[in-house]
Design an enzyme around this catalytic site. Structure first.
Site, mmCIF file in Angstrom:
data_model
loop_
_atom_site.group_PDB
_atom_site.id
_atom_site.type_symbol
_atom_site.label_atom_id
_atom_site.label_comp_id
_atom_site.label_asym_id
_atom_site.label_seq_id
_atom_site.Cartn_x
_atom_site.Cartn_y
_atom_site.Cartn_z
ATOM 1 N N HIS A 1 6.813 2.453 19.267
ATOM 2 C CA HIS A 1 5.739 2.879 18.351
ATOM 3 C C HIS A 1 5.905 4.356 17.960
ATOM 4 O O HIS A 1 5.015 5.181 18.237
ATOM 5 C CB HIS A 1 4.353 2.624 18.975
ATOM 6 N N GLY B 1 0.863 -1.196 0.000
ATOM 7 C CA GLY B 1 0.000 0.000 0.000
ATOM 8 C C GLY B 1 0.888 1.231 0.000
ATOM 9 O O GLY B 1 2.052 1.179 -0.414
ATOM 10 N N ARG B 2 0.332 2.328 0.515
ATOM 11 C CA ARG B 2 1.087 3.591 0.498
ATOM 12 C C ARG B 2 2.458 3.451 1.173
ATOM 13 O O ARG B 2 3.478 3.838 0.609
ATOM 14 C CB ARG B 2 0.289 4.676 1.231
ATOM 15 N N ILE B 3 2.458 2.898 2.407
ATOM 16 C CA ILE B 3 3.729 2.851 3.151
ATOM 17 C C ILE B 3 4.671 1.809 2.533
ATOM 18 O O ILE B 3 5.874 2.055 2.374
ATOM 19 C CB ILE B 3 3.472 2.583 4.651
ATOM 20 N N THR C 1 6.565 -2.308 11.397
ATOM 21 C CA THR C 1 6.083 -0.973 11.763
ATOM 22 C C THR C 1 4.573 -0.891 11.530
ATOM 23 O O THR C 1 4.020 0.200 11.435
ATOM 24 C CB THR C 1 6.767 0.126 10.904
ATOM 25 N N SER C 2 3.906 -2.069 11.423
ATOM 26 C CA SER C 2 2.463 -2.050 11.110
ATOM 27 C C SER C 2 1.659 -2.068 12.414
ATOM 28 O O SER C 2 1.449 -1.016 13.032
ATOM 29 C CB SER C 2 2.098 -3.193 10.171
ATOM 30 N N ARG C 3 1.255 -3.240 12.855
ATOM 31 C CA ARG C 3 0.596 -3.392 14.145
ATOM 32 C C ARG C 3 1.177 -4.643 14.799
ATOM 33 O O ARG C 3 1.418 -5.646 14.123
ATOM 34 C CB ARG C 3 -0.917 -3.558 13.976
ATOM 35 N N ALA D 1 6.882 5.334 14.676
ATOM 36 C CA ALA D 1 7.092 5.439 13.225
ATOM 37 C C ALA D 1 6.640 6.781 12.656
ATOM 38 O O ALA D 1 7.256 7.310 11.751
ATOM 39 C CB ALA D 1 6.417 4.287 12.508
ATOM 40 N N GLU E 1 0.806 -3.708 23.517
ATOM 41 C CA GLU E 1 1.427 -2.433 23.933
ATOM 42 C C GLU E 1 0.708 -1.858 25.148
ATOM 43 O O GLU E 1 -0.513 -1.972 25.231
ATOM 44 C CB GLU E 1 1.364 -1.432 22.772
HETATM 45 C C1 DGY Z 1 -0.866 5.007 12.731
HETATM 46 O O1 DGY Z 1 -1.154 6.161 12.391
HETATM 47 O O2 DGY Z 1 -1.625 4.066 12.518
HETATM 48 C C2 DGY Z 1 0.469 4.795 13.388
HETATM 49 O O3 DGY Z 1 0.610 3.543 13.907
HETATM 50 C C3 DGY Z 1 0.754 5.827 14.452
HETATM 51 O O4 DGY Z 1 1.068 6.967 13.862
#
Ligand code: DGY
Length: 334
Positions: free
Chosen positions: A291, A159-161, A242-244, A293, A273
């Protein structure tokens, strides 16, 4: 007669730029504590409000919406991910849910790449070594890590990221593989621009030197990476998340790292978390950050403005720019 402004509860202090936007349309109440609001505080704060601006750390479920009462029209989440909000429950109640997509894409991709590099080149371990005064001189075997350039990067979720991570990897001449959750393939134009080849997840895991996760947390991505997936990875592989947190089975990750099934992990997110598997803290081949990012001054300011603009739009009867549940709007239009 004095005009009464609509009211909003903001669950934690956000950058002032966002509060300034909110002030154009709302009477604002902000959680006064510099910590996550407790459930009781959240329920008391949202009671009778027209709008809620919340964070990914707030669980906004049907009970919270019912506690708010019938005035609640919008839940503006200060995040792109919105797994903390029960969108179905909001839709049934005619409440708009909004998020903050786009503005944090590059900042998040930067951190994913920073974690990848820090883990591969053992930057944090080496930093600790220097600080401890252990450096006694250059050594041919000192802190040997792994090359990043010309290696294979597997992106889970283009996706975007994911695409922004691929753009960064291009500068390192990396070969890019990707797999999508949900959709089978990315559009041809995206594949071309990212120079990315599609693979099924299992093949991507087998072939990649680095695996970076960029999928939303849904029922189908919960524990997407667990024992079976670690078994497929190269022993030299590095996993970046860096997702969930719950996309990775954290206990299985610890097992994989301890057994040498993979070489390392760069983590921004955790399954429970702010807790994490305690053993992760003891492993030198793990780079961990809390967390962060999207945590740049510029991006957090843009997120605040965007979340606020979404809430203001709804209260003014305009369609919010980042509506997650458009069905609500269609129902209103009827
Ligand atoms: C989001 O926006 O979903 C990130 O995990 C926190 O900025």
């Amino acid at each position: 007669m004095k005009s009464v402004k609509p009211t909003i509860y903001v669950t934690r202090r956000i950058p002032q730029a966002g509060l300034d936007v909110l002030a154009t349309a709302f009477e604002i109440e902000v959680n006064p504590h510099d910590r996550v609001a407790t459930r009781e505080e959240l329920i008391a704060g949202v009671k009778g409000k027209d709008a809620l601006l919340c964070l990914l750390t707030d669980k906004v479920d049907a009970a919270v919406m019912d506690a708010a009462g019938p005035r609640l029209k919008v839940i503006a989440n200060y995040a792109v991910g919105f797994n903390n909000v029960d969108v179905g429950a909001a839709t049934v109640r005619g409440i708009c849910v909004t998020n903050t997509p786009g503005v944090l894409t590059d900042t998040t991709a930067d951190l994913a790449f920073a974690l990848l590099m820090a883990t591969a080149r053992r930057v944090v371990e080496a930093d600790r070594f220097m600080r401890a005064g252990e450096y006694k001189g250059w050594g041919p075997m000192l802190f040997l890590g792994q090359d990043i350039h010309h290696k294979t990067l597997g992106i889970v979720g283009l996706g975007r990221i994911g695409q922004a991570v691929a753009e960064r990897a291009a500068g390192f001449h990396m070969r890019i593989l990707y797999t999508s959750s949900g959709r089978a393939r990315a559009p041809k134009e995206v594949e071309r621009r990212c120079n990315a080849e599609h693979r099924e997840l299992a093949d991507l895991l087998r072939e990649s030197d680095f695996i970076s996760l960029h999928v939303p947390l849904t029922e189908s991505t919960y524990h997407l990476i667990s024992d079976e997936e670690f078994d497929l990875m190269k022993r030299t592989a590095i996993l970046v998340n860096t997702s969930r947190g719950p996309v990775v089975d954290e206990k299985a990750l610890v097992r994989a790292l301890k057994a040498g099934k993979i070489a390392g992990a760069g983590l921004d997110v955790y399954e429970r978390e702010p807790e994490c598997e305690p053993e992760l803290r003891e492993l030198d081949n793990v780079v961990m950050v809390p967390h962060i990012a999207s945590a740049s001054v510029e991006t957090r300011t843009r997120m605040a403005t965007m979340a606020a603009q979404n809430a203001v739009a709804v209260i003014r009867g305009e369609i919010p720019p980042n509506l997650v549940n458009p069905e609500v709007w269609k129902k209103r239009a009827r």
